[in-house]
Design an enzyme around this catalytic site. Structure first.
Site, mmCIF file in Angstrom:
data_model
loop_
_atom_site.group_PDB
_atom_site.id
_atom_site.type_symbol
_atom_site.label_atom_id
_atom_site.label_comp_id
_atom_site.label_asym_id
_atom_site.label_seq_id
_atom_site.Cartn_x
_atom_site.Cartn_y
_atom_site.Cartn_z
ATOM 1 N N ASP A 129 0.838 -1.203 0.000
ATOM 2 C CA ASP A 129 0.000 0.000 0.000
ATOM 3 C C ASP A 129 0.877 1.259 0.000
ATOM 4 O O ASP A 129 0.589 2.235 -0.690
ATOM 5 C CB ASP A 129 -0.927 -0.017 1.227
ATOM 6 C CG ASP A 129 -1.696 -1.322 1.320
ATOM 7 O OD1 ASP A 129 -2.527 -1.578 0.445
ATOM 8 O OD2 ASP A 129 -1.438 -2.109 2.259
ATOM 9 N N HIS A 147 -4.963 -3.145 6.261
ATOM 10 C CA HIS A 147 -4.767 -3.433 4.826
ATOM 11 C C HIS A 147 -6.151 -3.729 4.234
ATOM 12 O O HIS A 147 -6.516 -4.866 3.942
ATOM 13 C CB HIS A 147 -3.841 -4.635 4.643
ATOM 14 C CG HIS A 147 -3.742 -5.074 3.206
ATOM 15 N ND1 HIS A 147 -3.167 -4.292 2.234
ATOM 16 C CD2 HIS A 147 -4.161 -6.188 2.574
ATOM 17 C CE1 HIS A 147 -3.242 -4.908 1.075
ATOM 18 N NE2 HIS A 147 -3.854 -6.059 1.247
HETATM 19 N N1 LIG Z 1 -1.118 -7.901 2.474
HETATM 20 C C1 LIG Z 1 -1.028 -7.695 1.173
HETATM 21 O O1 LIG Z 1 -0.583 -6.609 0.746
HETATM 22 C C2 LIG Z 1 -1.506 -8.695 0.189
HETATM 23 C C3 LIG Z 1 -1.989 -9.911 0.602
HETATM 24 N N2 LIG Z 1 -2.380 -10.859 -0.296
HETATM 25 C C4 LIG Z 1 -2.848 -12.146 0.228
HETATM 26 O O2 LIG Z 1 -1.753 -13.073 0.159
HETATM 27 C C5 LIG Z 1 -2.280 -14.397 0.150
HETATM 28 C C6 LIG Z 1 -1.566 -15.259 -0.875
HETATM 29 O O3 LIG Z 1 -1.737 -14.725 -2.171
HETATM 30 P P1 LIG Z 1 -1.255 -15.557 -3.462
HETATM 31 O O4 LIG Z 1 0.114 -16.094 -3.270
HETATM 32 O O5 LIG Z 1 -1.545 -14.728 -4.662
HETATM 33 O O6 LIG Z 1 -2.299 -16.719 -3.410
HETATM 34 P P2 LIG Z 1 -2.399 -18.099 -4.229
HETATM 35 O O7 LIG Z 1 -3.834 -18.346 -4.472
HETATM 36 O O8 LIG Z 1 -1.470 -18.104 -5.386
HETATM 37 O O9 LIG Z 1 -1.927 -19.110 -3.154
HETATM 38 C C7 LIG Z 1 -2.706 -19.276 -2.019
HETATM 39 C C8 LIG Z 1 -2.606 -20.712 -1.585
HETATM 40 O O10 LIG Z 1 -3.134 -21.566 -2.561
HETATM 41 C C9 LIG Z 1 -2.391 -22.811 -2.553
HETATM 42 N N3 LIG Z 1 -1.820 -22.980 -3.881
HETATM 43 C C10 LIG Z 1 -1.339 -21.995 -4.657
HETATM 44 N N4 LIG Z 1 -0.911 -22.497 -5.831
HETATM 45 C C11 LIG Z 1 -1.112 -23.788 -5.813
HETATM 46 C C12 LIG Z 1 -0.902 -24.830 -6.743
HETATM 47 N N5 LIG Z 1 -0.365 -24.611 -7.952
HETATM 48 N N6 LIG Z 1 -1.288 -26.061 -6.396
HETATM 49 C C13 LIG Z 1 -1.834 -26.262 -5.216
HETATM 50 N N7 LIG Z 1 -2.065 -25.310 -4.305
HETATM 51 C C14 LIG Z 1 -1.712 -24.098 -4.576
HETATM 52 C C15 LIG Z 1 -1.381 -22.676 -1.520
HETATM 53 O O11 LIG Z 1 -1.924 -23.104 -0.296
HETATM 54 P P3 LIG Z 1 -1.442 -24.366 0.496
HETATM 55 O O12 LIG Z 1 0.001 -24.566 0.203
HETATM 56 O O13 LIG Z 1 -1.683 -24.050 1.909
HETATM 57 O O14 LIG Z 1 -2.331 -25.458 -0.068
HETATM 58 C C16 LIG Z 1 -1.223 -21.185 -1.402
HETATM 59 O O15 LIG Z 1 -0.812 -20.770 -0.135
HETATM 60 C C17 LIG Z 1 -3.776 -14.242 -0.084
HETATM 61 O O16 LIG Z 1 -4.423 -14.393 1.163
HETATM 62 C C18 LIG Z 1 -3.932 -12.820 -0.567
HETATM 63 O O17 LIG Z 1 -5.203 -12.304 -0.259
HETATM 64 C C19 LIG Z 1 -2.285 -10.663 -1.651
HETATM 65 C C20 LIG Z 1 -1.806 -9.467 -2.130
HETATM 66 C C21 LIG Z 1 -1.421 -8.388 -1.243
HETATM 67 O O1 LIG Z 2 -7.269 -9.059 -1.745
HETATM 68 C C1 LIG Z 2 -6.236 -9.515 -2.250
HETATM 69 O O2 LIG Z 2 -5.900 -10.696 -2.266
HETATM 70 C C2 LIG Z 2 -5.297 -8.515 -2.861
HETATM 71 C C3 LIG Z 2 -4.738 -7.538 -1.914
HETATM 72 O O3 LIG Z 2 -4.792 -7.658 -0.713
HETATM 73 C C4 LIG Z 2 -4.113 -6.353 -2.505
HETATM 74 O O4 LIG Z 2 -3.897 -6.337 -3.735
HETATM 75 O O5 LIG Z 2 -3.776 -5.421 -1.785
#
Ligand SMILES: NC(=O)C1=CN([C@@H]2O[C@H](COP(=O)(O)OP(=O)(O)OC[C@H]3O[C@@H](n4cnc5c(N)ncnc54)[C@H](OP(=O)(O)O)[C@@H]3O)[C@@H](O)[C@H]2O)C=CC1
Ligand SMILES: O=C([O-])CC(=O)C(=O)O
Length: 451
Positions: A262, A290
């Site tokens: 942010d 956030h």
């Molecule tokens: N604070 C911030 O500024 C932000 C926060 N976020 C948050 O960050 C978190 C993670 O985001 P992001 O990495 O994009 O999420 P993804 O959807 O890519 O991954 C989330 C979970 O899905 C599972 N997963 C992902 N890819 C695979 C795959 N190929 N096969 C099987 N399982 C898979 C994993 O869980 P597992 O290993 O546990 O099964 C992983 O932890 C979210 O909660 C999002 O809202 C996002 C953007 C900004």
């Molecule tokens: O909601 C989401 O997963 C994305 C998020 O937090 C952001 O882009 O800031």
């Protein structure tokens, strides 16, 4: 390589040329059904394959450290023997949850390249996944192997936080379950909240007592959430609070909820409006959650060392368009990409870590969601709230006190504070505060990814 639930016996050790040991690991071929799905080398098989006697206790410590290594990382090496590595620091252990996700897929490679800790810091990556993501996690580890990063000395993967977080110096909690079709948000909040509670407990039990924790995952993932405007979802500050409350042996000050993305977004918008490059923007605070109630602070921010309001005289733009653009940037991005920000989030995690391990430039500060107890601003105690921080580069931080708060800013701060207090009530059952009661106001509690 063997998949085993058993620990390597104390005193065991791998002694090999790198490829020899790797081959021995793979040759062992004993694929035991994993209880905990931790991939590691077969120490015994390696030893047998190479005729190494069992009495190699002198190297027990090294073997212990390597017992969960993946693939090529199970080879034994001597950092000190290698001329290039003589000046290297002690290994830093970095645990990452959600390691098979999109954000991690960018982040791990930046950390392994030395972008956070510099080129004299060897790194061990401990990757946490789940039953569901385990194969993907192996794929991530294979890509790390193939990248031949000189600083990356160990990679291990597992699904048990009590194993993966052992001796962690840093824990980057990125994983959160996405919501499936027909799933109630409250149910997902509970599932994800339980995960953050469990991970807090695991950190408490096995991580370094001074572990630094950066919480990124929103307890209610919004990847599919932006279709559902009427539902509400606490954000990563809430996940961080759940972790803090479940990790009483770790200083609450060590926990951070990521708001650096942010901050970076706000700097970019101010630079754009002022017609300067974004490195001219400093002292950018994001206050609060956030979520879409976050407050990008244009009162204290500076452009070329001057107050933003002296450079951008359009107060209406600052109060309305600028603020809304930053608050909703995540949602606009999801509309364009069809998924939430991953690359820029990874960069912002690198920035957030770097801000703690390098001294803050004189007069500047950075934003992080931190525990409020003892804050000098009058913000409610016992929540996680993004505020301006400064670090000496020792991993710790102090809150900046040279900030001005006017009525406009205070009114916004109170709004995001109210939201965080309401979110806290929603997770009371996970923070030891009694029975949860959720009365979030829909309009105010959406994540940046929710429009
Ligand atoms: N604070 C911030 O500024 C932000 C926060 N976020 C948050 O960050 C978190 C993670 O985001 P992001 O990495 O994009 O999420 P993804 O959807 O890519 O991954 C989330 C979970 O899905 C599972 N997963 C992902 N890819 C695979 C795959 N190929 N096969 C099987 N399982 C898979 C994993 O869980 P597992 O290993 O546990 O099964 C992983 O932890 C979210 O909660 C999002 O809202 C996002 C953007 C900004
Ligand atoms: O909601 C989401 O997963 C994305 C998020 O937090 C952001 O882009 O800031």
């Amino acid at each position: 390589m063997e998949i085993s639930s058993a620990r390597a016996p104390a005193g065991s050790r791998l002694l090999a040329t790198p490829l020899g040991a790797h081959a021995a690991c793979r040759r062992s071929g004993q694929l035991l059904r994993p209880r905990r799905h931790t991939v590691r080398c077969s120490v015994d098989a390696t030893r047998q394959a190479q005729g190494i006697p069992s009495a190699v206790a002198a190297e027990a410590e090294a073997a212990e450290a390597r017992k969960r290594a993946f693939g090529v990382f199970c080879t034994t090496y001597d950092l000190k023997a290698d001329e290039k590595t003589k000046s290297w620091k002690k290994m830093v252990n970095i645990a990452v949850s959600g390691a098979a996700g999109m954000i991690s897929n960018h982040l791990l490679f930046q950390i392994a390249a030395g972008e956070v800790f510099g080129l004299d810091q060897p790194i061990a990556l401990r990757l946490l996944g789940s039953e569901r993501s385990f194969q993907a996690l192996e794929g991530v580890a294979m890509e790390l192997e193939d990248s031949l990063y000189p600083l990356l000395r160990e990679v291990s993967i597992g699904i048990d936080p009590y194993e993966v977080f052992e001796d962690a110096d840093w824990a980057l909690l990125i994983g959160a379950k996405p919501r499936g079709p027909g799933m109630e948000r409250a149910a997902l909040l509970d599932i994800n909240g339980q995960i953050f509670a469990e991970q807090g407990k695991a950190l408490n039990a096995v991580a370094s007592k001074n572990v630094k924790v950066i919480v990124v995952g929103n307890p209610c993932n919004t990847k599919y959430g932006y279709f559902l405007v009427y539902q509400v979802c606490p954000a990563s500050a809430c996940s961080a609070l759940i972790c803090i409350k479940n990790a009483p042996n770790i200083p609450a000050k060590n926990f951070h909820a990521l708001t650096r993305l942010d901050e970076n977004r706000a700097k970019c918008q101010l630079a754009l409006k002022a017609g300067v490059f974004y490195d001219r923007v400093s002292n950018m605070t994001i206050w609060g959650n956030h979520s879409t109630t976050q407050v990008p602070d244009f009162l204290n921010a500076k452009i070329d060392g001057r107050p933003v309001k002296e450079v951008i005289k359009d107060t209406k733009w600052l109060e309305e368009e600028f603020t809304l653009t930053v608050q909703k940037r995540g949602g606009v991005l999801i509309e364009k990409w069809g998924r939430s920000s991953a690359a820029s989030t990874a960069v912002s995690i690198v920035d957030a870590m770097k801000s703690l391990v390098t001294p803050t430039p004189e007069g500047d500060w950075f934003s992080s969601g931190v525990y409020t107890t003892g804050n000098p601003y009058g913000i409610a105690e016992d929540i996680v709230f993004s505020m301006p921080c400064r670090s000496k580069g020792d991993g710790d931080y102090e809150l900046a006190t040279d900030v001005e708060i006017d009525d406009f800013l205070w009114e916004r701060i109170k709004k995001t504070e109210a939201e965080l207090l309401a979110e806290k009530k929603c997770v009371a059952h996970l923070t030891g505060d009694g029975i949860a009661f959720c009365d979030l106001v829909n309009e105010d509690t959406m994540l940046p990814g929710e429009m």
